[in-house]
Design a protein around this motif. Structure first.
Motif, PDB file in Angstrom:
ATOM      1  N   GLY A 155       2.101   1.804 -12.470  1.00  0.00           N
ATOM      2  CA  GLY A 155       2.945   2.772 -11.780  1.00  0.00           C
ATOM      3  C   GLY A 155       2.227   3.729 -10.852  1.00  0.00           C
ATOM      4  O   GLY A 155       2.851   4.651 -10.326  1.00  0.00           O
ATOM      5  N   LEU A 156       0.941   3.545 -10.655  1.00  0.00           N
ATOM      6  CA  LEU A 156       0.233   4.435  -9.743  1.00  0.00           C
ATOM      7  C   LEU A 156       0.565   4.073  -8.302  1.00  0.00           C
ATOM      8  O   LEU A 156       0.660   2.897  -7.946  1.00  0.00           O
ATOM      9  N   GLN A 157       0.735   5.093  -7.495  1.00  0.00           N
ATOM     10  CA  GLN A 157       1.013   4.917  -6.071  1.00  0.00           C
ATOM     11  C   GLN A 157      -0.314   4.706  -5.336  1.00  0.00           C
ATOM     12  O   GLN A 157      -1.386   5.078  -5.839  1.00  0.00           O
ATOM     13  N   LEU A 158      -0.232   4.153  -4.135  1.00  0.00           N
ATOM     14  CA  LEU A 158      -1.455   3.849  -3.394  1.00  0.00           C
ATOM     15  C   LEU A 158      -2.301   5.091  -3.129  1.00  0.00           C
ATOM     16  O   LEU A 158      -3.528   5.023  -3.193  1.00  0.00           O
ATOM     17  N   ASP A 159      -1.675   6.236  -2.857  1.00  0.00           N
ATOM     18  CA  ASP A 159      -2.475   7.444  -2.628  1.00  0.00           C
ATOM     19  C   ASP A 159      -3.187   7.894  -3.907  1.00  0.00           C
ATOM     20  O   ASP A 159      -4.307   8.400  -3.856  1.00  0.00           O
ATOM     21  N   GLU A 160      -2.571   7.682  -5.060  1.00  0.00           N
ATOM     22  CA  GLU A 160      -3.214   8.012  -6.327  1.00  0.00           C
ATOM     23  C   GLU A 160      -4.384   7.056  -6.596  1.00  0.00           C
ATOM     24  O   GLU A 160      -5.445   7.475  -7.073  1.00  0.00           O
ATOM     25  N   ILE A 161      -4.182   5.801  -6.274  1.00  0.00           N
ATOM     26  CA  ILE A 161      -5.248   4.805  -6.442  1.00  0.00           C
ATOM     27  C   ILE A 161      -6.418   5.146  -5.523  1.00  0.00           C
ATOM     28  O   ILE A 161      -7.577   5.068  -5.915  1.00  0.00           O
ATOM     29  N   ARG A 162      -6.103   5.565  -4.307  1.00  0.00           N
ATOM     30  CA  ARG A 162      -7.150   5.956  -3.365  1.00  0.00           C
ATOM     31  C   ARG A 162      -7.952   7.128  -3.923  1.00  0.00           C
ATOM     32  O   ARG A 162      -9.176   7.167  -3.792  1.00  0.00           O
ATOM     33  N   GLN A 163      -7.280   8.074  -4.583  1.00  0.00           N
ATOM     34  CA  GLN A 163      -7.987   9.206  -5.199  1.00  0.00           C
ATOM     35  C   GLN A 163      -9.005   8.708  -6.222  1.00  0.00           C
ATOM     36  O   GLN A 163     -10.148   9.176  -6.251  1.00  0.00           O
ATOM     37  N   THR A 182      -2.450 -12.190  -3.876  1.00  0.00           N
ATOM     38  CA  THR A 182      -1.637 -11.383  -2.968  1.00  0.00           C
ATOM     39  C   THR A 182      -1.605 -12.065  -1.606  1.00  0.00           C
ATOM     40  O   THR A 182      -1.940 -13.235  -1.496  1.00  0.00           O
ATOM     41  N   THR A 183      -1.182 -11.342  -0.588  1.00  0.00           N
ATOM     42  CA  THR A 183      -1.084 -11.933   0.743  1.00  0.00           C
ATOM     43  C   THR A 183      -2.182 -11.401   1.659  1.00  0.00           C
ATOM     44  O   THR A 183      -2.744 -10.319   1.418  1.00  0.00           O
ATOM     45  N   ALA A 184      -2.441 -12.138   2.711  1.00  0.00           N
ATOM     46  CA  ALA A 184      -3.414 -11.693   3.711  1.00  0.00           C
ATOM     47  C   ALA A 184      -2.955 -10.387   4.353  1.00  0.00           C
ATOM     48  O   ALA A 184      -3.771  -9.509   4.642  1.00  0.00           O
ATOM     49  N   ASP A 185      -1.649 -10.251   4.574  1.00  0.00           N
ATOM     50  CA  ASP A 185      -1.129  -9.001   5.143  1.00  0.00           C
ATOM     51  C   ASP A 185      -1.426  -7.815   4.236  1.00  0.00           C
ATOM     52  O   ASP A 185      -1.745  -6.719   4.715  1.00  0.00           O
ATOM     53  N   THR A 186      -1.321  -8.016   2.927  1.00  0.00           N
ATOM     54  CA  THR A 186      -1.626  -6.936   1.980  1.00  0.00           C
ATOM     55  C   THR A 186      -3.095  -6.557   2.075  1.00  0.00           C
ATOM     56  O   THR A 186      -3.435  -5.369   2.098  1.00  0.00           O
ATOM     57  N   ILE A 187      -3.962  -7.544   2.153  1.00  0.00           N
ATOM     58  CA  ILE A 187      -5.399  -7.276   2.275  1.00  0.00           C
ATOM     59  C   ILE A 187      -5.676  -6.486   3.544  1.00  0.00           C
ATOM     60  O   ILE A 187      -6.399  -5.477   3.523  1.00  0.00           O
ATOM     61  N   ARG A 188      -5.086  -6.901   4.648  1.00  0.00           N
ATOM     62  CA  ARG A 188      -5.281  -6.184   5.918  1.00  0.00           C
ATOM     63  C   ARG A 188      -4.760  -4.745   5.810  1.00  0.00           C
ATOM     64  O   ARG A 188      -5.370  -3.809   6.321  1.00  0.00           O
ATOM     65  N   TYR A 189      -3.620  -4.591   5.150  1.00  0.00           N
ATOM     66  CA  TYR A 189      -3.035  -3.262   4.965  1.00  0.00           C
ATOM     67  C   TYR A 189      -3.961  -2.390   4.120  1.00  0.00           C
ATOM     68  O   TYR A 189      -4.220  -1.227   4.469  1.00  0.00           O
ATOM     69  N   TYR A 190      -4.470  -2.918   3.023  1.00  0.00           N
ATOM     70  CA  TYR A 190      -5.393  -2.166   2.177  1.00  0.00           C
ATOM     71  C   TYR A 190      -6.623  -1.721   2.974  1.00  0.00           C
ATOM     72  O   TYR A 190      -7.108  -0.606   2.797  1.00  0.00           O
ATOM     73  N   GLU A 191      -7.110  -2.591   3.841  1.00  0.00           N
ATOM     74  CA  GLU A 191      -8.254  -2.227   4.672  1.00  0.00           C
ATOM     75  C   GLU A 191      -7.850  -1.129   5.660  1.00  0.00           C
ATOM     76  O   GLU A 191      -8.578  -0.148   5.834  1.00  0.00           O
ATOM     77  N   ARG A 192      -6.695  -1.257   6.265  1.00  0.00           N
ATOM     78  CA  ARG A 192      -6.221  -0.297   7.265  1.00  0.00           C
ATOM     79  C   ARG A 192      -6.048   1.107   6.666  1.00  0.00           C
ATOM     80  O   ARG A 192      -6.359   2.103   7.310  1.00  0.00           O
ATOM     81  N   ILE A 193      -5.549   1.185   5.411  1.00  0.00           N
ATOM     82  CA  ILE A 193      -5.311   2.505   4.807  1.00  0.00           C
ATOM     83  C   ILE A 193      -6.497   2.997   3.975  1.00  0.00           C
ATOM     84  O   ILE A 193      -6.423   4.060   3.369  1.00  0.00           O
ATOM     85  N   ARG A 206     -12.125  -4.987  -6.337  1.00  0.00           N
ATOM     86  CA  ARG A 206     -11.423  -3.777  -5.886  1.00  0.00           C
ATOM     87  C   ARG A 206      -9.922  -4.033  -5.732  1.00  0.00           C
ATOM     88  O   ARG A 206      -9.100  -3.233  -6.161  1.00  0.00           O
ATOM     89  N   VAL A 207      -9.560  -5.173  -5.149  1.00  0.00           N
ATOM     90  CA  VAL A 207      -8.136  -5.517  -5.008  1.00  0.00           C
ATOM     91  C   VAL A 207      -7.517  -5.715  -6.391  1.00  0.00           C
ATOM     92  O   VAL A 207      -6.388  -5.269  -6.642  1.00  0.00           O
ATOM     93  N   ALA A 208      -8.243  -6.346  -7.301  1.00  0.00           N
ATOM     94  CA  ALA A 208      -7.734  -6.532  -8.664  1.00  0.00           C
ATOM     95  C   ALA A 208      -7.484  -5.168  -9.322  1.00  0.00           C
ATOM     96  O   ALA A 208      -6.468  -4.984 -10.005  1.00  0.00           O
ATOM     97  N   PHE A 209      -8.379  -4.211  -9.094  1.00  0.00           N
ATOM     98  CA  PHE A 209      -8.186  -2.862  -9.630  1.00  0.00           C
ATOM     99  C   PHE A 209      -6.926  -2.234  -9.047  1.00  0.00           C
ATOM    100  O   PHE A 209      -6.120  -1.648  -9.774  1.00  0.00           O
ATOM    101  N   VAL A 210      -6.738  -2.351  -7.744  1.00  0.00           N
ATOM    102  CA  VAL A 210      -5.552  -1.779  -7.089  1.00  0.00           C
ATOM    103  C   VAL A 210      -4.285  -2.377  -7.684  1.00  0.00           C
ATOM    104  O   VAL A 210      -3.336  -1.666  -8.015  1.00  0.00           O
ATOM    105  N   LYS A 211      -4.275  -3.691  -7.846  1.00  0.00           N
ATOM    106  CA  LYS A 211      -3.084  -4.365  -8.384  1.00  0.00           C
ATOM    107  C   LYS A 211      -2.810  -3.929  -9.835  1.00  0.00           C
ATOM    108  O   LYS A 211      -1.673  -3.715 -10.214  1.00  0.00           O
ATOM    109  N   ARG A 212      -3.864  -3.799 -10.640  1.00  0.00           N
ATOM    110  CA  ARG A 212      -3.676  -3.333 -12.029  1.00  0.00           C
ATOM    111  C   ARG A 212      -3.143  -1.906 -12.046  1.00  0.00           C
ATOM    112  O   ARG A 212      -2.238  -1.580 -12.814  1.00  0.00           O
TER     113      ARG A 212
END
Length: 142
Positions: A61-69, A16-27, A50-56
């Protein structure tokens, strides 16, 4: 500390990108990274997993808020499998509904095309009332 990596190294490992990593940390999908004496974020192998889990999860089709749950459930020491199953079941139902809607749309388009070919004959397909007609030279207002 040994085994730590920068944001760009983690991004490269995770595909992925560094921006994505920073975004994942921010949220909150990634915990706040430790910092080097120079202020660089330092991530661990656990962050890579953890990032690999998020990407999978996104792939399914899971949204980021669902993944956060799911991550929150796991961080409380509980198993997120039941919740993950429920989320994926909902996704499957939604996909089935989309497939059915697309099949109906495909059938409707096929009828319009077939009716037009019969009505036009000899390779000339007429624009009939079943299609949206736009008069030449008439512009829509923005």
């Amino acid at each position: 500390m040994s085994g730590e990596m920068t944001v760009s190294e983690l991004a490269q490992r995770a595909g992925t990108t560094a921006d994505t990593i920073r975004y994942y940390e921010r949220i909150g999908l990634l915990p706040e990274a430790d910092r080097s004496p120079a202020g660089y974020r330092l991530f661990t192998e656990e962050d890579t997993r953890r990032v690999a889990f998020v990407k999978r999860a996104q792939r399914f089709g899971l949204q980021l808020d669902e993944i956060r749950q799911l991550l929150d459930i796991r961080e409380r020491g509980l198993c997120p499998c039941g919740h993950a199953r429920d989320l994926l079941t909902e996704k499957l139902i939604a996909i089935d509904e989309q497939i059915e809607a697309l099949a109906r749309l495909r059938d409707d388009i096929r009828v319009i095309i077939d009716d037009g070919e019969v009505a036009g004959g000899q390779g000339c397909w007429p624009c009939g009332p079943q299609l949206v007609q736009i008069r030449p030279g008439v512009r829509r207002r923005p």
